[in-house]
Design a protein around this motif. Structure first.
Motif, mmCIF file in Angstrom:
data_model
loop_
_atom_site.group_PDB
_atom_site.id
_atom_site.type_symbol
_atom_site.label_atom_id
_atom_site.label_comp_id
_atom_site.label_asym_id
_atom_site.label_seq_id
_atom_site.Cartn_x
_atom_site.Cartn_y
_atom_site.Cartn_z
ATOM 1 N N ARG A 1 13.602 86.081 40.230
ATOM 2 C CA ARG A 1 15.059 86.301 40.182
ATOM 3 C C ARG A 1 15.413 86.536 38.727
ATOM 4 N NH1 ARG A 1 17.421 81.649 44.354
ATOM 5 N NH2 ARG A 1 16.180 82.372 46.116
ATOM 6 N N GLU B 1 17.486 85.886 36.542
ATOM 7 C CA GLU B 1 18.596 84.980 36.234
ATOM 8 C C GLU B 1 19.317 85.431 34.961
ATOM 9 O OE1 GLU B 1 19.471 82.176 37.900
ATOM 10 O OE2 GLU B 1 17.772 81.861 39.256
ATOM 11 N N ARG C 1 14.845 76.496 35.620
ATOM 12 C CA ARG C 1 15.499 77.764 35.941
ATOM 13 C C ARG C 1 14.700 78.888 35.297
ATOM 14 N NH1 ARG C 1 19.613 79.199 38.527
ATOM 15 N NH2 ARG C 1 20.487 77.116 38.556
ATOM 16 N N GLY C 2 13.616 79.221 35.971
ATOM 17 C CA GLY C 2 12.784 80.316 35.486
ATOM 18 C C GLY C 2 13.253 81.619 36.096
ATOM 19 N N GLU D 1 19.487 70.786 41.771
ATOM 20 C CA GLU D 1 19.239 71.186 43.156
ATOM 21 C C GLU D 1 17.754 71.509 43.328
ATOM 22 O OE1 GLU D 1 21.099 74.921 44.566
ATOM 23 O OE2 GLU D 1 19.214 75.025 45.647
ATOM 24 N N VAL D 2 17.039 70.670 44.070
ATOM 25 C CA VAL D 2 15.608 70.910 44.262
ATOM 26 C C VAL D 2 15.305 71.568 45.609
ATOM 27 C CG1 VAL D 2 14.636 69.272 42.620
ATOM 28 C CG2 VAL D 2 15.376 68.462 44.867
ATOM 29 N N HIS E 1 17.195 73.445 49.362
ATOM 30 C CA HIS E 1 18.422 73.965 49.962
ATOM 31 C C HIS E 1 18.091 74.427 51.376
ATOM 32 C CE1 HIS E 1 22.307 76.443 49.045
ATOM 33 N NE2 HIS E 1 22.406 75.661 50.096
ATOM 34 N N GLY F 1 12.105 74.281 45.596
ATOM 35 C CA GLY F 1 11.508 74.757 44.349
ATOM 36 C C GLY F 1 10.370 73.838 43.925
ATOM 37 N N ARG G 1 10.562 73.354 39.983
ATOM 38 C CA ARG G 1 11.782 72.620 39.644
ATOM 39 C C ARG G 1 11.669 71.157 40.068
ATOM 40 N NH1 ARG G 1 17.790 74.715 41.232
ATOM 41 N NH2 ARG G 1 17.248 76.512 39.939
#
Ligand code: ATP
Ligand code: MG
Length: 573
Positions: free
Chosen positions: A140, A142, A151-152, A407-408, A410, A444, A447
């Protein structure tokens, strides 16, 4: 593994561009190495933790009845055009072309590919439900890659997708996955909470995020200490304020000169009122044009709620340079009466208010006695503000608290969003074609490992939870004394033979360096063999978490450590 031949090099210096503790420690302890912004090499030590994390996730997914497959990272653009996300996904989607000039994407997520796979394979209700997962590299692009693996741009995710012929069946799988996620995070000793979440770009009806509570978290979590209501602040609601009821004034609107009062605080001070008695006007630029949002003067607009209400693809604050042209008012004095904005939204909290004080759409002017429906068209009312700590819980009325969270995971109930657009149908009992009902479940890997470090470290380094520690034990040979080396080697080999993940620090380094490195890397258990205690037939061992040193005979210490490791692996299962 012998450290002297292993590829593990720690750094003394804190990397200059590292912002959060997990990133600093992962780089210093030789777990990861930055290659480009948001793109990392998993060094051998980091890879070991990543693989252990994956193994835990795999076990829990299999236990929850999901089946593993592996989809390609590179996906044809046609599938994204079918789902409509080729246009909608925005700039996080890395688009690439092959030598024939054909469009592809590097998958940020895999709804399209899995839906395509299932529609070609399954056609009867008898073959449903199914739940498929993979553990795979995503990309992504980002806007702000940061915080290392947290947040890679390139990162490893476990993503699962379930397909159903009924809502009940989806509910059942969703609940099973929710529990599986809880088990995964408990096994990594993570202090976490599941919260209600916005469904964002993926769409769908219900969703939960799993939040690890940590100061460095980019998300804010609203939580009720009494009934356990929990929601991402993007989505959270509170009890509406019904205390604002007032009669509509018979008087016509009245302009008030308010020189030099651009901010809501200035206006309140000038008029001698509270900001809550004023109405704040927010102007957003969106793909649907400029939109006005009116909120109570003491509240903040919630961009996610506003964007969802509008069904907009993007939304941002209107830049000052375009303000007058879009609204007809100077910055700081905008209001709904006679505005150029085509759509005017207002927060629920204003619904019962009799008359409003708003911007007067001219420099240094505000307008009082404003009545919606009389002085400007009735606005679209909904919940457009962000919950604040101290608001009342929407379920039980208790005072809400707000925490930072990472957030790990979802999970979403997608419904038929993808099965409809991509024609993924089955024949039901009466032979009727129906779109499959879907769920999707992301977690993730990197993460989560980073979050574990975020929650478990001290000034000297990482303190690994046993189940994801790259090595469970370090055996440190203190000095080069022949008896020391012989005993340390024996201990190391006994541990190896017992199936323990052990690193033997046989390097030609000073004891101080070895101990510092051991603390930095954070092996849960350490055994140190030194000449002094060995002269009394003893070796030393300690837990990383408290570092209290204990002595014992080599065989007894080794047996004890093996037991501790085996018990530690079972943590949270
Ligand atoms: P965020 O809001 O943090 O960007 P997201 O809502 O975009 O996350 P999902 O699409 O739900 O994330 O992805 C599932 C999981 O993948 C997330 O819960 C998170 O653990 C992980 N993840 C998402 N983006 C990244 C990233 N840029 N780097 C590392 N992990 C990520
Ligand atoms: Mg994201």
């Amino acid at each position: 593994m012998r450290w002297s031949r292993y590829f593990l090099h720690t750094l003394r210096e804190v990397p200059a561009d590292a912002d959060v503790i997990s990133q600093k420690l992962m780089m210093r302890a030789g777990l990861i190495r930055k290659v480009a912004a948001g793109i990392y090499t998993y060094l051998p030590l980091g890879l070991r933790s990543i693989k252990k994390m994956e193994a835990i996730v795999r076990e829990e997914m299999n236990r929850a009845g999901a089946t593993e497959l592996l989809m390609p990272a590179i996906q044809p653009a046609e599938l994204w055009m079918e789902s409509g996300r080729w246009q909608k996904y925005g700039r996080e989607l890395l688009r690439i072309k092959d030598r024939h000039d054909r469009d592809f994407v590097f998958g940020p997520t895999h709804e399209e590919v899995i839906t395509d796979t299932v529609r070609d394979t399954i056609n009867s209700y008898r073959q449903l439900p199914i739940n498929l997962y993979q553990i795979q590299t995503k990309f992504r692009d980002e806007v702000r890659p940061r915080f290392g693996l947290m947040r890679g741009r390139e990162f490893i995710m476990k993503d699962a997708y379930s397909f159903h012929s009924s809502r009940e069946s989806l509910d059942e799988t969703y609940e099973g996955m929710r529990q599986a996620y809880g088990r995964v995070f408990r096994r990594c000793a993570l202090d976490h909470v599941p919260v209600e979440a916005d469904t964002g770009n993926i769409g769908g009806s219900a969703s939960h995020e799993f939040m690890v509570l940590a100061q460095s978290g980019e998300d804010a979590v609203v939580s009720c200490p009494s009934c356990k209501y929990g929601a991402n602040v993007e989505k959270a609601t509170s009890k509406f304020f019904d205390d604002e009821v007032g009669p509509a004034p018979a008087d016509a609107i009245r302009h008030i000169d308010t020189p030099g009062t651009q901010s809501i605080d200035d206006v309140a001070k000038f008029l001698g009122t509270k900001t809550s008695e004023l109405v704040k006007t927010l102007i957003f630029d969106t793909d649907l044009g400029a939109v006005m949002v009116l909120v109570r003067g003491d509240r903040e607009g919630n961009e996610v709620k506003i964007k969802n209400h509008l069904g907009a693809q993007w939304l941002e604050m209107l830049p000052d340079a375009r303000f007058e042209e879009a609204t007809g008012a100077p910055v700081g004095y905008c209001g709904p009466v006679g505005t150029k904005c085509a759509r005017v939204l207002a927060d629920y909290s204003l619904r019962n208010r009799g008359s409003w004080i708003v911007g007067g759409n001219a420099k240094d002017r505000h307008t009082a006695n404003v009545v919606p429906g009389r002085d400007f068209p009735e606005p679209e009312y909904s919940d457009f503000t962000t919950v604040l700590a101290g608001d009342a819980c929407p379920r039980c009325g208790t005072v809400l608290e707000i925490y930072r969270g990472i957030e790990v995971g979802h999970i979403f109930k997608l419904g038929t969003k993808y099965s409809e657009s991509m024609n993924c149908v089955y024949l039901d009992e009466s032979g009727e074609r129906k779109p499959m009902i879907m769920g999707c479940y992301g977690l993730g890997i990197g993460r989560t490992v980073a979050s574990a470090i975020e929650q478990s470290h001290d000034a000297d380094g990482i303190i690994w939870p046993m189940p994801i520690a790259p090595f469970e034990v370090v055996v440190t040979a203190v000095g080069k004394d022949e008896a020391v080396v012989r005993t340390a080697t024996e201990v190391y080999e006994t541990l190896l033979a017992a199936g323990i993940d052990v690193l033997f620090d046989d390097r030609d380094e000073r004891p101080g360096v070895k101990f510092k490195d051991a603390d930095l890397v954070g092996f849960p258990l350490r055994i140190a063999v030194g000449a002094k205690s060995l002269a009394n037939g003893q070796i030393e061992w300690s837990w990383r978490r408290d570092r209290a040193k204990q002595l014992g005979e080599p065989a007894a210490v080794t047996a004890q450590v093996i037991d501790f490791v085996k018990a530690g692996r079972q943590q949270g299962t």
